[in-house]
Enzyme design. Structure first.
Site, short mmCIF file in Angstrom:
data_model
loop_
_atom_site.label_atom_id
_atom_site.label_comp_id
_atom_site.label_asym_id
_atom_site.label_seq_id
_atom_site.Cartn_x
_atom_site.Cartn_y
_atom_site.Cartn_z
CB VAL A 1 -5.06 8.34 14.47
CG1 VAL A 1 -5.89 7.29 15.19
CG2 VAL A 1 -5.81 8.87 13.25
N GLY B 1 0.64 6.10 3.78
CA GLY B 1 1.82 5.43 3.24
C GLY B 1 1.41 4.56 2.08
CD GLU C 1 18.90 0.61 -0.26
OE1 GLU C 1 18.52 -0.06 -1.22
OE2 GLU C 1 18.12 1.29 0.43
CG ASP D 1 6.06 -1.58 7.26
OD1 ASP D 1 5.98 -2.43 6.37
OD2 ASP D 1 6.94 -0.70 7.28
C1 LIG Z 1 14.70 3.72 4.80
C2 LIG Z 1 13.72 2.70 4.26
C3 LIG Z 1 13.98 2.07 3.05
C4 LIG Z 1 13.08 1.13 2.53
N1 LIG Z 1 13.36 0.55 1.33
C5 LIG Z 1 12.45 -0.29 0.79
C6 LIG Z 1 12.67 -0.85 -0.52
O1 LIG Z 1 13.69 -0.59 -1.14
N2 LIG Z 1 11.71 -1.65 -1.03
C7 LIG Z 1 10.56 -1.93 -0.34
O2 LIG Z 1 9.70 -2.66 -0.86
N3 LIG Z 1 10.34 -1.44 0.89
C8 LIG Z 1 11.25 -0.63 1.47
N4 LIG Z 1 11.03 -0.11 2.72
C9 LIG Z 1 9.86 -0.55 3.46
C10 LIG Z 1 8.61 0.19 3.03
O3 LIG Z 1 8.86 1.56 2.90
C11 LIG Z 1 7.52 -0.09 4.06
O4 LIG Z 1 7.31 -1.47 4.12
C12 LIG Z 1 6.24 0.62 3.66
O5 LIG Z 1 6.41 2.01 3.66
C13 LIG Z 1 5.10 0.25 4.60
O6 LIG Z 1 3.96 0.91 4.17
P1 LIG Z 1 2.82 1.30 5.21
O7 LIG Z 1 1.73 1.92 4.40
O8 LIG Z 1 2.51 0.14 6.07
O9 LIG Z 1 3.48 2.37 6.18
P2 LIG Z 1 4.20 3.74 5.87
O10 LIG Z 1 4.58 3.84 4.43
O11 LIG Z 1 5.24 3.87 6.90
O12 LIG Z 1 3.07 4.83 6.10
C14 LIG Z 1 2.51 5.05 7.37
C15 LIG Z 1 1.80 6.40 7.34
O13 LIG Z 1 1.06 6.53 8.54
C16 LIG Z 1 1.22 7.83 9.06
N5 LIG Z 1 0.99 7.74 10.50
C17 LIG Z 1 1.70 7.00 11.39
N6 LIG Z 1 1.16 7.12 12.62
C18 LIG Z 1 0.09 7.95 12.50
C19 LIG Z 1 -0.87 8.46 13.43
N7 LIG Z 1 -0.84 8.13 14.73
N8 LIG Z 1 -1.81 9.32 12.98
C20 LIG Z 1 -1.85 9.67 11.66
N9 LIG Z 1 -0.97 9.20 10.74
C21 LIG Z 1 -0.02 8.36 11.16
C22 LIG Z 1 2.64 8.20 8.68
O14 LIG Z 1 2.82 9.61 8.67
C23 LIG Z 1 2.76 7.57 7.31
O15 LIG Z 1 2.39 8.46 6.28
C24 LIG Z 1 11.91 0.82 3.26
C25 LIG Z 1 11.65 1.45 4.48
C26 LIG Z 1 12.55 2.38 4.97
C27 LIG Z 1 12.26 3.08 6.29
#
Ligand SMILES: Cc1cc2nc3c(=O)[nH]c(=O)nc-3n(C[C@H](O)[C@H](O)[C@H](O)COP(=O)(O)OP(=O)(O)OC[C@H]3O[C@@H](n4cnc5c(N)ncnc54)[C@H](O)[C@@H]3O)c2cc1C
Length: 433
Positions: free
Chosen positions: A80, A14, A175, A304
C-alpha cells in the site's frame, strides 16, 4: 458474497489486522486483507530465528492459509503506497503493477520499525529485527562471525573470538544478547576447534540507567544479573552516537564489534502520515477512543501505528497483546455499527509482560506478581506456544525447544546465500596472510 455488503479493506496482516479479519469473518461484510508479505510473522519469536533456535517457517504462516475458512475474506499481496480518503480508495503497488482498491471501511495496521533517530544510514551496519528476512540476515551475520574467527585462527594461529554489540536494552535487545551468549557458550562450544566460542564477547548498550526500563526495577535488576551470569556485559547510561562498519561510538569512545545489532527506537509505518492524520514523534497516529481517525469514523488505525491513552487512562503499549485486542475491538465496533448500536471505546487489558534471557531464564510481570529465572521462562514458553498461529507451528516449536533443551543443539544453524559474500557486512575485510 453479497455485492451490497460493506467493503472493508485491512492494510497489514500482523496481530491487529489479522485478528480484525478473523473477527469479521462471520459479519455481513466483504473483507480484503492486503499485506506486502504473504505471511503473518509471530514477531516475539523472531530473535529465536536470528539465533538459530527456530526456522522461519516455524514462526510465520501464510496469510492465505490462516484465513482460508473465512469465506467473506480475500487476501491480496501488495504494497500500500497511499490513500485517497475523499474518494475512499487505497493505492496498491507491487508485482509490477499499480491499482486502486475501493473501501467503505478502512483498517490501517501496518506496524512499526526501529528508529535510527535520523541516522538511517546506520541500518546497513547495525540491522534491526522486525521481519523474517531481518532475522535470517542477522543469523547469517552471527554465524559468519564465528566462521571467520575460526578460519583466521586455523590459518594464522590468532585466536580472536568474535564480539557482538547489541544497541538497546529493551526486551528485544535483552533477548538477542542472552540468546547469542547462550549459543556461544553452549551450542557452538564443541563444534569449533580453533577458537573458544565461550569467550565470545556480547555487550548490551543501553542509554537509560537500567535495562528493561518499562518493567519494575527489581525485574530490571534480575534481568541484568541473569545476563551477567550468561557472560553478557551490560553497559547502562551508554548512548550510541555513531555506527561504522565494525565499530560503534559510545560516549566519545570508539569500540570495535564484529556484529552490531540495533534494538531500540520506534518509527511507525509512514502510512500514518499518508492518511493526513496528526501523529506523535514516533509517527503514530493519534486516534479517537474507538481507534478511529478523528473526523473519519470509517477509518481505523490499529496496533503499533496507533497512539492512544485508553478509556481507563492507560497508555496503550506497542505490544502484540495490545494490537490483538485492538483488532478484536475494532471488528466488534464494526459489527455494532452494522447493528445500529453505539461504538465502545477501547480499553487495554494488561495480561502481563515477559522477556527471556537465554535458554531457561526470563523475567515476567503478571499483575502484582513478579517472576524470575526458570519459572518465568516456563511461563514464557507456555504462553508463546499457545499464542503461535497454527497447530503445526506449535508442535514444531515445542519439539525444537525440547531438542535444544536436551541436547543444547541449534538445528537452524544454517548460513544461506554464502556464495556471493562470505563475510559479515560489519567486519573489515579479513587480513589473512
Ligand atoms: C523482535 C520483536 C519482538 C517482540 N516481542 C514481543 C513480545 O514478546 N510480546 C509482545 O506482546 N510484543 C512483542 N513485540 C511487539 C509486537 O510484535 C508488535 O507490537 C505487534 O506485532 C504489532 O502488531 P501490528 O499488527 O500493529 O503490526 P505488525 O505485526 O508489525 O504487522 C504489520 C503488517 O503490515 C504489513 N505492512 C507494513 N507496511 C505495509 C504496506 N505499506 N503495505 C502492505 N502491508 C504492509 C507488514 O508486512 C506486516 O505484516 C515484538 C516486536 C519485535 C519486532
Amino acid at each position: 458474497m453479497e455485492p451490497q455488503t460493506p467493503r472493508i479493506v485491512i492494510v497489514g496482516g500482523g496481530f491487529a489486522g489479522l485478528y480484525a479479519a478473523q473477527h469479521l469473518a462471520r459479519q455481513p461484510v466483504t473483507v480484503t486483507l492486503v499485506d506486502r508479505k504473504n505471511h503473518h510473522t509471530f514477531q516475539p519469536l523472531l530473535y529465536q530465528v536470528a539465533t538459530a533456535v527456530l526456522s522461519p517457517g516455524e514462526i510465520a504462516a501464510p496469510l492465505r492459509r490462516i484465513l482460508n475458512r473465512a469465506r467473506n475474506t480475500e487476501v491480496i499481496l501488495g504494497e500500500v503506497t497511499g490513500f485517497d480518503t475523499a474518494a475512499r480508495t487505497v493505492e496498491l503497488a507491487g508485482l509490477g503493477e499499480k491499482t486502486e482498491l475501493p473501501y467503505d471501511i478502512l483498517i490501517v495496521a501496518a506496524g512499526a520499525r526501529h528508529s535510527y533517530f535520523g541516522h538511517d544510514d546506520w541500518a546497513a551496519d547495525a540491522p534491526g529485527l522486525k521481519t523474517v528476512e531481518d532475522a535470517v540476515a542477522i543469523r547469517r551475520r552471527v554465524l559468519l562471525a564465528f566462521e571467520l574467527a575460526e578460519r583466521r585462527a586455523y590459518l594464522t594461529g590468532k585466536r580472536e573470538t568474535p564480539s557482538f554489540a547489541v544497541v538497546g536494552g529493551g526486551p528485544t535487545g535483552v533477548e538477542l544478547a542472552g540468546a547469542i551468549a547462550d549459543i556461544a557458550r553452549r551450542a557452538m562450544a564443541r563444534d569449533f576447534k580453533a577458537i573458544d566460542t565461550t569467550a565470545a564477547r556480547v555487550t548490551v548498550y543501553e542509554g537509560a540507567p537500567r535495562v528493561l526500563g518499562a518493567y519494575p526495577e527489581s525485574l530490571s535488576k534480575s534481568a541484568e544479573k541473569q545476563l551477567r551470569e550468561l557472560g553478557v556485559t551490560v553497559r547502562t547510561d551508554s548512548i550510541v552516537s555513531a555506527v561504522e562498519p565494525g565499530r560503534l561510538q559510545v560516549g566519545g569512545e570508539w569500540i570495535a564489534a564484529d556484529v552490531i545489532l540495533w534494538a531500540t527506537g520506534v518509527a511507525a509505518s509512514p502510512l500514518g502520515k499518508l492518511l493526513g492524520a496528526e501523529t506523535d514523534k514516533a509517527g503514530r497516529v493519534k486516534v479517537a477512543p474507538d481507534l478511529s481517525l478523528p473526523g473519519h469514523p470509517e477509518i481505523f488505525v490499529l496496533g503499533d501505528m496507533a497512539a492512544l491513552v485508553d478509556a481507563a487512562g492507560k497508555v496503550v503499549p506497542g505490544l502484540g497483546a495490545a494490537a490483538t485486542q485492538e483488532g478484536v475491538a475494532t471488528a466488534r465496533n464494526i459489527a455494532r455499527d452494522l447493528a445500529g448500536k453505539p461504538r465502545v471505546p477501547f480499553t487495554y487489558r494488561d495480561k502481563g509482560s515477559m522477556a527471556t534471557i537465554g535458554r531457561h531464564r526470563a523475567i515476567a510481570e503478571i499483575g502484582r506478581w513478579h517472576f524470575t529465572g526458570t519459572l518465568a521462562w516456563l511461563m514464557w514458553a507456555l504462553i508463546h506456544v499457545v499464542l503461535l498461529i497454527g497447530f503445526r507451528n506449535r508442535l514444531m516449536v515445542m519439539s525444537e525447544w525440547a531438542w535444544a533443551y536436551l541436547t543444547r543443539e541449534r538445528s537452524a544453524r544454517l548460513i544461506t546465500d554464502l556464495a556471493d559474500d562470505p563475510q559479515p557486512p560489519s567486519q573489515p575485510p579479513p587480513q589473512v596472510p
